[in-house]
Write a protein that holds these residues in place. Structure first.
Motif, PDB file in Angstrom:
ATOM      1  N   UNK A  95       0.811  -1.226   0.000  1.00  0.00           N
ATOM      2  CA  UNK A  95       0.000   0.000   0.000  1.00  0.00           C
ATOM      3  C   UNK A  95       0.841   1.271   0.000  1.00  0.00           C
ATOM      4  N   UNK A  96       2.055   1.192   0.506  1.00  0.00           N
ATOM      5  CA  UNK A  96       2.928   2.366   0.563  1.00  0.00           C
ATOM      6  C   UNK A  96       3.772   2.526  -0.707  1.00  0.00           C
ATOM      7  N   UNK A  97       3.605   1.634  -1.675  1.00  0.00           N
ATOM      8  CA  UNK A  97       4.359   1.720  -2.916  1.00  0.00           C
ATOM      9  C   UNK A  97       5.704   1.011  -2.878  1.00  0.00           C
ATOM     10  N   UNK A  98       5.945   0.250  -1.832  1.00  0.00           N
ATOM     11  CA  UNK A  98       7.202  -0.489  -1.683  1.00  0.00           C
ATOM     12  C   UNK A  98       7.158  -1.737  -2.577  1.00  0.00           C
ATOM     13  N   UNK A  99       8.113  -1.851  -3.479  1.00  0.00           N
ATOM     14  CA  UNK A  99       8.200  -3.012  -4.366  1.00  0.00           C
ATOM     15  C   UNK A  99       9.006  -4.093  -3.657  1.00  0.00           C
ATOM     16  N   UNK A 100       8.482  -5.309  -3.658  1.00  0.00           N
ATOM     17  CA  UNK A 100       9.147  -6.415  -2.982  1.00  0.00           C
ATOM     18  C   UNK A 100       8.935  -7.715  -3.743  1.00  0.00           C
ATOM     19  N   UNK A 101       9.684  -8.729  -3.345  1.00  0.00           N
ATOM     20  CA  UNK A 101       9.553 -10.053  -3.954  1.00  0.00           C
ATOM     21  C   UNK A 101       9.063 -11.039  -2.899  1.00  0.00           C
ATOM     22  N   UNK A 102       8.589 -12.174  -3.361  1.00  0.00           N
ATOM     23  CA  UNK A 102       8.118 -13.220  -2.469  1.00  0.00           C
ATOM     24  C   UNK A 102       8.815 -14.526  -2.841  1.00  0.00           C
ATOM     25  N   UNK A 103       9.304 -15.235  -1.841  1.00  0.00           N
ATOM     26  CA  UNK A 103       9.808 -16.592  -2.051  1.00  0.00           C
ATOM     27  C   UNK A 103       8.920 -17.521  -1.233  1.00  0.00           C
ATOM     28  N   UNK A 104       8.900 -18.781  -1.612  1.00  0.00           N
ATOM     29  CA  UNK A 104       8.031 -19.730  -0.921  1.00  0.00           C
ATOM     30  C   UNK A 104       8.561 -21.140  -1.086  1.00  0.00           C
ATOM     31  N   UNK A 105       8.048 -22.015  -0.257  1.00  0.00           N
ATOM     32  CA  UNK A 105       8.330 -23.446  -0.381  1.00  0.00           C
ATOM     33  C   UNK A 105       7.152 -24.093  -1.084  1.00  0.00           C
ATOM     34  N   UNK A 106       7.426 -25.183  -1.745  1.00  0.00           N
ATOM     35  CA  UNK A 106       6.389 -25.869  -2.511  1.00  0.00           C
ATOM     36  C   UNK A 106       6.017 -27.151  -1.795  1.00  0.00           C
TER      37      UNK A 106
ATOM     38  N   UNK B 247      17.362  -9.281   0.293  1.00  0.00           N
ATOM     39  CA  UNK B 247      17.325  -9.204   1.762  1.00  0.00           C
ATOM     40  C   UNK B 247      15.917  -9.500   2.253  1.00  0.00           C
ATOM     41  N   UNK B 248      15.813 -10.378   3.249  1.00  0.00           N
ATOM     42  CA  UNK B 248      14.499 -10.741   3.765  1.00  0.00           C
ATOM     43  C   UNK B 248      13.903  -9.608   4.585  1.00  0.00           C
ATOM     44  N   UNK B 249      12.612  -9.393   4.410  1.00  0.00           N
ATOM     45  CA  UNK B 249      11.863  -8.386   5.141  1.00  0.00           C
ATOM     46  C   UNK B 249      10.909  -9.067   6.116  1.00  0.00           C
ATOM     47  N   UNK B 250      10.707  -8.470   7.269  1.00  0.00           N
ATOM     48  CA  UNK B 250       9.651  -8.932   8.164  1.00  0.00           C
ATOM     49  C   UNK B 250       8.329  -8.439   7.596  1.00  0.00           C
ATOM     50  N   UNK B 251       7.280  -9.196   7.792  1.00  0.00           N
ATOM     51  CA  UNK B 251       5.969  -8.814   7.258  1.00  0.00           C
ATOM     52  C   UNK B 251       5.547  -7.425   7.730  1.00  0.00           C
ATOM     53  N   UNK B 252       5.909  -7.056   8.970  1.00  0.00           N
ATOM     54  CA  UNK B 252       5.496  -5.746   9.476  1.00  0.00           C
ATOM     55  C   UNK B 252       6.297  -4.591   8.890  1.00  0.00           C
ATOM     56  N   UNK B 253       7.317  -4.876   8.069  1.00  0.00           N
ATOM     57  CA  UNK B 253       8.044  -3.821   7.363  1.00  0.00           C
ATOM     58  C   UNK B 253       7.295  -3.381   6.107  1.00  0.00           C
ATOM     59  N   UNK B 254       6.269  -4.112   5.746  1.00  0.00           N
ATOM     60  CA  UNK B 254       5.478  -3.795   4.556  1.00  0.00           C
ATOM     61  C   UNK B 254       4.073  -3.394   4.976  1.00  0.00           C
TER      62      UNK B 254
END
Length: 98
Positions: free
Chosen positions: A25-36, A52-59
């Motif tokens: 919502x703040x316009x911060x572009x980020x990526x997502x990684x996941x396990x399958x 660099x990994x971000x904590x969910x509350x940083x977004x």
């Protein structure tokens, strides 16, 4: 089917980048990684564009963002052809697969 997934310390837990970038919502572009998993994805993690990994509350994420990430990751794995641009933990300074 090409997924370009990487193996973590535990061979049964591959981790991959989602092929698209996301914007909060703040316009911060980020990526997502996941396990399958067997039929779905899990352990979604958020990353800066440099990995660099971000904590969910940083977004600035809403419940819709979280739902959309889950659904789009699941859909990517269930697609007939899935292409990930790069593995989720290659050439990074931090170990993001723990």
């Amino acid at each position: 089917m090409q997924q370009n997934i990487i193996q973590t310390v535990t061979p049964s837990e591959p981790r991959a980048w989602h092929r698209h970038f996301f914007i909060d919502h703040a316009g911060h572009v980020y990526r997502v990684s996941f396990r399958i998993g067997e039929q779905a994805t899990w352990d979604h993690r958020f990353h800066e564009l440099d990995g660099r990994e971000l904590a969910a509350d940083e977004l600035a994420l809403s419940s819709f963002h979280l739902w959309f990430i889950q659904v789009s990751c699941d859909a990517a794995v269930g697609a007939k052809r899935v292409t990930f641009a790069a593995p989720a933990n290659v050439n990074l300074d931090a170990d993001i697969a723990c």
